[in-house]
Scaffold this motif. Structure first.
Motif, short mmCIF file in Angstrom:
data_model
loop_
_atom_site.label_atom_id
_atom_site.label_comp_id
_atom_site.label_asym_id
_atom_site.label_seq_id
_atom_site.Cartn_x
_atom_site.Cartn_y
_atom_site.Cartn_z
N ARG B 97 5.77 -4.96 9.86
CA ARG B 97 5.89 -5.95 8.79
C ARG B 97 5.52 -7.37 9.20
NH1 ARG B 97 6.49 -2.47 5.57
NH2 ARG B 97 8.19 -0.98 5.59
N ILE B 259 14.62 -17.37 8.40
CA ILE B 259 13.36 -17.92 7.88
C ILE B 259 12.32 -16.83 7.62
CG2 ILE B 259 12.12 -18.33 10.06
CD1 ILE B 259 12.33 -21.02 7.43
N CYS B 260 12.37 -15.71 8.32
CA CYS B 260 11.28 -14.73 8.28
C CYS B 260 10.95 -14.30 6.85
CB CYS B 260 11.63 -13.51 9.13
SG CYS B 260 10.33 -12.26 9.10
N PRO B 261 9.73 -14.59 6.36
CA PRO B 261 9.42 -14.30 4.96
C PRO B 261 9.21 -12.83 4.67
CG PRO B 261 7.48 -15.18 6.05
CD PRO B 261 8.59 -15.21 7.07
N THR B 262 9.03 -12.01 5.70
CA THR B 262 8.80 -10.59 5.46
C THR B 262 10.03 -9.75 5.79
OG1 THR B 262 7.96 -10.25 7.69
CG2 THR B 262 6.35 -10.81 6.01
N GLY B 263 11.09 -10.39 6.25
CA GLY B 263 12.29 -9.62 6.61
C GLY B 263 12.06 -8.70 7.79
#
Lengths: 179, 305
Positions: B97, B259-263
């Motif tokens: 991801r 913060i990670c936008p994709t999890g």
């Protein structure tokens, strides 16, 4: 007769071990907090678009189930989500526009849209429920925010949008000593 | 010799060394090292974090908070929260991801107060070619396209792996770095002598050295800190990722997870069988980075697809 020490130990040891394991296994959640308490933020609607029924009032706008290209409103939506076999009313409910519906006709709130996505993407729904797929923020041992599918994937065009990367590190040969 | 008596001998030696320093050299060395009086001498003679009594710790933290406030002109809190009972932290990162957007790198900088100039970053994102797999020789940390992910590439962020068998701890000649009960490898910046053996020993490049006085604009400083984590560091010491010790010991997720936008980033308690981290380890394809070195990381890479 009192049991001998080794026998007492043999009797108590499994219990003690189990207790020890239990003590280790319990995550220390803050008091009064359910560690599995999961809240999803509201779905990312375009400003002013919800509730849909404010425009889609059956009295002023009779529902039209015919599959057709949209004109006027919603013309900006490009469907890149199996467009050959799918269109608006496969997910949006014809008679109650403020709800979605499952294949079987069961109505679903927009806040539970993951049920709709999960009909086809069952493996992802399963991973999402246990926290493998998708994003959680908040507290690792307490309340969490649980992002919905639609926070990361536009349901009309689900492919994850490419991003501009933030700046790379300074390469070693460009680091200069300061005076 | 029994363990007790050898420990006693070590303690006596250490005590006599400290007494010697305190008695004969303290004034001169203290003045030399810091150029000031009583406070400088106290700092010079400060004991290792692990040996401090609660009173000593409180006094030292007050002194350090005062120093930081004078330096940055802002009120700074230095916490010393201990490890929680029954918690061993673990981290997992979904390689299928991660898009290589470096949001984590910069959120980490914002949270952890590393030097901005010269630049120090605790997370390095490696761009790799799908065809080659995890191949460090073909990896690029300086990629800068208009958009990520790039066709045919995948991304592997690398940071401290919080090893169960940490080579960095083994080589430290002064005991300035150690493994906490919750698995976080920490550094006592006041005890570090800057020899950088730990940097040479770490196979992940996870430790970083302050070659110059850390340049942090006062406005960018995060005032919520931990003694063993993100408090402002002096020049000449080693620093590293601590799983955001100042956040995670209060129950929060690390800044890079938030913060990670994709999890892609997952974090939790390895000792809790119901945690998401345990689910990942038990149900997904997991690999350790440089597992053959037997460092036994608590940082796991997995494929979520």
């Amino acid at each position: 007769m009192a049991p001998s020490t080794p026998r007492l130990l043999r009797t108590l040891l499994p219990g003690l071990l189990a207790l020890g394991r239990l003590a280790l296994a319990t995550p220390p959640a803050p008091p009064g907090v359910d560690p599995m308490d999961i809240q999803a933020p509201p779905p990312p609607f375009t400003d002013g678009i919800f509730p849909c029924s404010s425009c889609h009032d059956p009295k002023t706008m009779p529902p039209n189930p015919r599959r057709r290209p949209l004109e006027g409103m919603h013309a900006d939506i490009e469907l890149h989500h199996g467009p050959e076999s799918r269109w608006c009313l496969d997910c949006h409910d014809l008679l109650n526009r403020d709800r979605l519906h499952l294949v079987g006709g069961e109505k679903v709130e927009f806040t539970a849209s993951y049920l709709l996505c999960g009909q086809c993407h069952g493996d992802k729904l399963r991973d999402w429920r246990v926290g493998v797929h998708g994003k959680r923020t908040g507290s690792w041992n307490g309340p969490k925010q649980y992002f919905l599918c639609v926070h990361c994937h536009n349901p009309h065009s689900p492919r994850f949008r490419p991003l501009k990367p933030l700046p790379p590190p300074v390469p070693p040969d460009r680091i200069r000593a300061r005076k | 010799m029994s363990d007790d008596s050898s420990r006693h001998l070590r303690m006596t030696r250490r005590n006599s060394r400290r007494a010697f320093l305190g008695g004969a050299l303290a004034a001169a060395a203290g003045a030399l090292a810091t150029g000031c009086g009583k406070e400088g001498m106290e700092a010079f003679l400060q004991r290792n974090f692990r040996e401090l009594s609660r009173d000593d710790l409180d006094r030292i933290i007050r002194r350090l908070e005062g120093e930081a406030q004078r330096k940055y002109g802002r009120r700074i809190r230095i916490g010393a929260e201990p490890a929680m009972q029954g918690v061993v932290f673990g981290y997992a990162l979904d390689l299928s991801r991660c898009v290589g957007c470096r949001r984590c790198v910069h959120a980490c900088v914002k949270e952890n107060n590393p030097s901005r100039d010269p630049e120090i970053q605790w997370i390095r994102v490696l761009e790799m070619e799908k065809e080659k797999g995890v191949d460090l020789e073909a990896a690029d940390a300086y990629y800068d396209p208009a958009e990520v992910p790039r066709e045919g590439h995948f991304y592997m962020p690398v940071q401290c792996q919080q090893c169960r068998n940490p080579p960095c701890v083994k080589v430290c000649p002064v005991g300035a770095t150690w493994k906490e009960k919750d698995g976080i490898v920490v550094v006592d910046y006041n005890w570090c002598i800057g020899c950088r053996y730990c940097m040479a020993a770490c196979p992940y490049g996870a430790r970083h050295f302050n070659w110059a006085e850390p340049g942090i604009p006062s406005a960018d400083l995060n005032p919520v800190t931990h003694y063993l984590g993100n408090r402002p560091r002096p020049k000449g010491v080693v620093e590293k990722c601590t799983f955001c010790i100042q956040r995670t010991r209060k129950g929060l997720y690390p800044a890079c997870v938030e913060i990670c936008p994709t999890g892609s980033r997952k974090f939790g308690n390895l000792a809790d069988p119901k945690s998401e981290i345990r689910y990942i380890l038990e149900n997904k394809r997991v690999f350790l980075f440089k597992g053959e070195l037997n460092t036994q990381p608590r940082f796991f890479y997995f494929y979520g697809v």
